[in-house]
Design a protein around this motif. Structure first.
Motif, PDB file in Angstrom:
ATOM      1  N   UNK A 312      -4.556  -1.899  -6.000  1.00 27.71           N
ATOM      2  CA  UNK A 312      -5.069  -1.272  -7.347  1.00 27.71           C
ATOM      3  C   UNK A 312      -3.978  -1.272  -8.389  1.00 27.71           C
ATOM      4  N   UNK A 313      -4.654  -1.192  -9.579  1.00 26.85           N
ATOM      5  CA  UNK A 313      -3.627  -1.100 -10.887  1.00 26.85           C
ATOM      6  C   UNK A 313      -3.648   0.119 -11.786  1.00 26.85           C
ATOM      7  N   UNK A 314      -2.223   0.494 -11.519  1.00 23.20           N
ATOM      8  CA  UNK A 314      -2.116   1.915 -12.389  1.00 23.20           C
ATOM      9  C   UNK A 314      -2.237   3.099 -11.516  1.00 23.20           C
ATOM     10  N   UNK A 315      -1.269   4.176 -12.151  1.00 22.87           N
ATOM     11  CA  UNK A 315      -1.285   5.228 -11.545  1.00 22.87           C
ATOM     12  C   UNK A 315      -2.663   6.113 -11.416  1.00 22.87           C
ATOM     13  N   UNK A 316      -3.459   5.779 -12.439  1.00 22.80           N
ATOM     14  CA  UNK A 316      -4.570   6.697 -12.350  1.00 22.80           C
ATOM     15  C   UNK A 316      -5.706   6.063 -11.305  1.00 22.80           C
ATOM     16  N   UNK A 328     -12.376   2.628   4.660  1.00 24.87           N
ATOM     17  CA  UNK A 328     -12.181   1.245   5.169  1.00 24.87           C
ATOM     18  C   UNK A 328     -12.554   0.459   4.015  1.00 24.87           C
ATOM     19  N   UNK A 329     -12.624   0.710   2.827  1.00 22.12           N
ATOM     20  CA  UNK A 329     -12.936  -0.375   1.861  1.00 22.12           C
ATOM     21  C   UNK A 329     -11.853  -1.330   1.450  1.00 22.12           C
ATOM     22  N   UNK A 330     -10.419  -0.805   1.637  1.00 24.60           N
ATOM     23  CA  UNK A 330      -9.499  -1.568   1.708  1.00 24.60           C
ATOM     24  C   UNK A 330      -9.315  -3.034   2.600  1.00 24.60           C
ATOM     25  N   UNK A 331      -8.682  -3.932   2.133  1.00 24.84           N
ATOM     26  CA  UNK A 331      -8.783  -5.392   3.044  1.00 24.84           C
ATOM     27  C   UNK A 331      -7.309  -5.604   2.894  1.00 24.84           C
ATOM     28  N   UNK A 332      -6.635  -5.018   4.131  1.00 21.70           N
ATOM     29  CA  UNK A 332      -5.103  -5.351   4.294  1.00 21.70           C
ATOM     30  C   UNK A 332      -4.588  -3.954   3.736  1.00 21.70           C
ATOM     31  N   UNK A 333      -3.180  -4.022   3.595  1.00 23.48           N
ATOM     32  CA  UNK A 333      -2.282  -3.052   3.076  1.00 23.48           C
ATOM     33  C   UNK A 333      -2.812  -2.537   1.960  1.00 23.48           C
ATOM     34  N   UNK A 334      -3.067  -1.135   1.786  1.00 23.88           N
ATOM     35  CA  UNK A 334      -3.455  -0.743   0.447  1.00 23.88           C
ATOM     36  C   UNK A 334      -2.337  -0.246  -0.476  1.00 23.88           C
ATOM     37  N   UNK A 335      -2.245  -0.760  -1.710  1.00 20.60           N
ATOM     38  CA  UNK A 335      -0.749  -0.548  -2.557  1.00 20.60           C
ATOM     39  C   UNK A 335      -1.807  -0.206  -3.939  1.00 20.60           C
ATOM     40  N   UNK A 336      -0.642   0.141  -4.763  1.00 21.51           N
ATOM     41  CA  UNK A 336      -1.125   0.574  -6.223  1.00 21.51           C
ATOM     42  C   UNK A 336       0.179   0.085  -6.971  1.00 21.51           C
ATOM     43  N   UNK A 337      -0.261  -0.910  -7.670  1.00 19.03           N
ATOM     44  CA  UNK A 337       0.751  -1.619  -8.498  1.00 19.03           C
ATOM     45  C   UNK A 337       1.098  -0.857  -9.805  1.00 19.03           C
ATOM     46  N   UNK A 338       2.334  -0.211 -10.034  1.00 20.91           N
ATOM     47  CA  UNK A 338       2.360   0.674 -11.240  1.00 20.91           C
ATOM     48  C   UNK A 338       3.260  -0.251 -12.475  1.00 20.91           C
TER      49      UNK A 338
END
Lengths: 339, 339
Positions: A312-316, A328-338
């Motif tokens: 996902x993009x951005x802290x918000x 379970x909507x993620x596919x693989x490791x869930x990250x937020x790119x900041x």
């Protein structure tokens, strides 16, 4: 460099499902660094199921997340300013930086910030296969399930950050690896990309009988080890197919995190099958981290251990990405790119 | 010597509760001994909860009891005739003689018949504290719960053959021992005679909340180990009071033996409390028997380990005594005296 730090704080505790108003986005001024402190610009924030447990005000589990404070979470990033001799601007680091753009910390505190080498391993992997999820998989598989060649190991949430590593390590030990995941895409990935022997789409099975039959088909010799990431009906179905002396590593029970307890239907099978069921939190087994990270880092650097990320993009975007993870909507490791 | 052997065979498998017509009393002629055989007159027959499991036609547990054959069971007795050099008339022996007055066996078969010393230990104790129930208690307590001094160990069916030994061994290790038993008489015995710190009369607690409150009162520092002999609501109540890193030895789940599964209400507590839950059958751990029997025999011979027996008279009384055992009507080790 910005002097503003965007942060997500816990605004209220969830009653049942997590909702957007449990979080609040705030702006804070970055204070000048004190002697010994380090400032890190977080590049990636890790979102993990354990955070749901921390949002509760519960006595027994790991410490609760305090209200109105920055949500805890693992981060990787780059040192942007340092008044500590052990860190310099440009260093790549992993730490518990929380849901925020900048992380200011006493660099002398043990274990809060570690330098990492990104020559052969991508920075984000230190939040996944070569980080807490990877070590979680390693501990539960090696120390609790401890599969022998030829045994069958089942893992739920098999396409996720933990489950994907469990199955690949099990295969490396000569075991049959059978995953459970939600949806045909994830199941295809688990078998074709990660190399599991089979993967069951649990969404195709509305009741215990159906899921148990699917497990029987994919585990013709029964189940010797189960790595539990979900709880609920899947655990019931696994118990019905468990072999004598089988082992269950209990790592997560997402479906129970919202407060409604999900009973275990046949607890007597633990006795009749002489099973061992063990819950664990990987942060309480720091003694295994060096050994585990060495093995996992080597496997990732040589591309023998595969993984996938949802970014996902951005802290918000963090709250919504986190709610998606719990469903379970993620596919693989869930990250937020900041950055 | 009689030439008639009265036996109880399994006439039919129970549907739910055990009923008298699941058994049949038969008369058999005693055949002449073959070379190598030994004939034992059984003095006591042991009745144990595990027998209920054997009456089912189930795949996963220990072997089913075959229909129309003599019910299995441990016995102690005296050799009355021998065509085997290792046994002589008058020898006191323990073995799996079954529900019958005489037991004819190949004395050379390993582990089916063992001579015992009754100088300091009463013969019947080899079916209880110095027999399978005692070793069961020893294994679950020492090898699974492994209590440290100052920890709290809870045991259900505390006045019974297994539970009474669990609590006394826990006390000897410096732990706090809290029993659960049915009725004021049993509870008084558990505290005053066996030396437990406390005993809860589970019949005084109609629901989980009430039982859990009683456990909280008697276990002010929580529960570190639980020896499970019963299952059902007691297990739920224990989990609500379990400490981090607590251990459950699952030995019996009487309340589930009749077929209706009793769900475990809060399985996620195994995870949040990082518990270890382990089922076991003591006959699969023969390697510990010598060490366990030595310790238990020493404690009984020196009167440091106390026990109590419920004795029914005559082979015909075995079915009713067994049904009473399953309902908790016995008080201490349930035996049938055959001489």
């Amino acid at each position: 460099m910005s002097t503003i730090n965007h942060q997500i704080v816990l605004a209220s505790r969830p009653k049942g499902e997590v909702t957007p108003d449990n979080f609040r986005l705030v702006e804070a001024q970055l204070p000048p660094l004190a002697e010994g402190q380090v400032r890190v610009r977080n590049h990636y924030l890790s979102l993990d199921p354990y955070m749901r447990g921390r949002m509760n005000d519960s006595k027994s589990y790991a410490a609760s997340q305090p209200l109105d404070e920055v949500m805890i979470g693992g981060t990787v990033g780059e040192v942007v300013e340092s008044r500590n001799a052990n860190f310099a601007a440009g260093d790549k680091v992993v730490g518990m930086g929380g849901w925020q753009e900048y992380f200011t910390v006493d660099g002398g505190q043990r274990g809060v910030l570690s330098k990492v080498d990104t020559t052969h391993i991508p920075l984000s992997a230190y939040l996944g296969a070569v980080g807490m999820p990877g070590v979680t998989a390693w501990y539960g598989l090696m120390k609790i399930i401890n599969p022998k060649a030829g045994e069958t190991v089942v893992v739920s949430a098999a396409s996720g950050a933990v489950g994907s590593v469990v199955g690949q390590l099990a295969k490396a030990r000569g075991a049959r690896a059978v995953g459970l995941a939600g949806g045909a895409d994830k199941c295809r990935y688990v078998v074709e990309e990660l190399g599991f022997d089979a993967c069951i789409d649990y969404k195709q099975h509305a009741d215990l009988k159906s899921l148990s039959a699917a497990l029987k088909a994919e585990c013709p010799n029964g189940i010797d080890g189960y790595f539990e990431n979900v709880g609920g009906m899947i655990l019931d179905a696994v118990l019905l197919r468990a072999n004598a002396f089988s082992r269950i590593a209990m790592c997560g029970m997402i479906s129970g995190y919202n407060g409604e307890p999900i009973p275990l239907t046949y607890p007597q099978l633990i006795l009749t099958n002489r099973m061992k069921v063990e819950g664990f939190i990987v942060s309480e087994h720091m003694e295994v981290w060096p050994e585990a990270l060495k093995e996992l880092g080597g496997l990732v650097a040589s591309a023998k251990l595969k993984f996938r990320e949802s970014v996902a993009q951005g802290i918000a975007s963090a709250p919504e990405a986190f709610m998606g993870l719990l469903k379970g909507r993620n596919f693989g490791k869930q990250l937020v790119k900041l950055v």
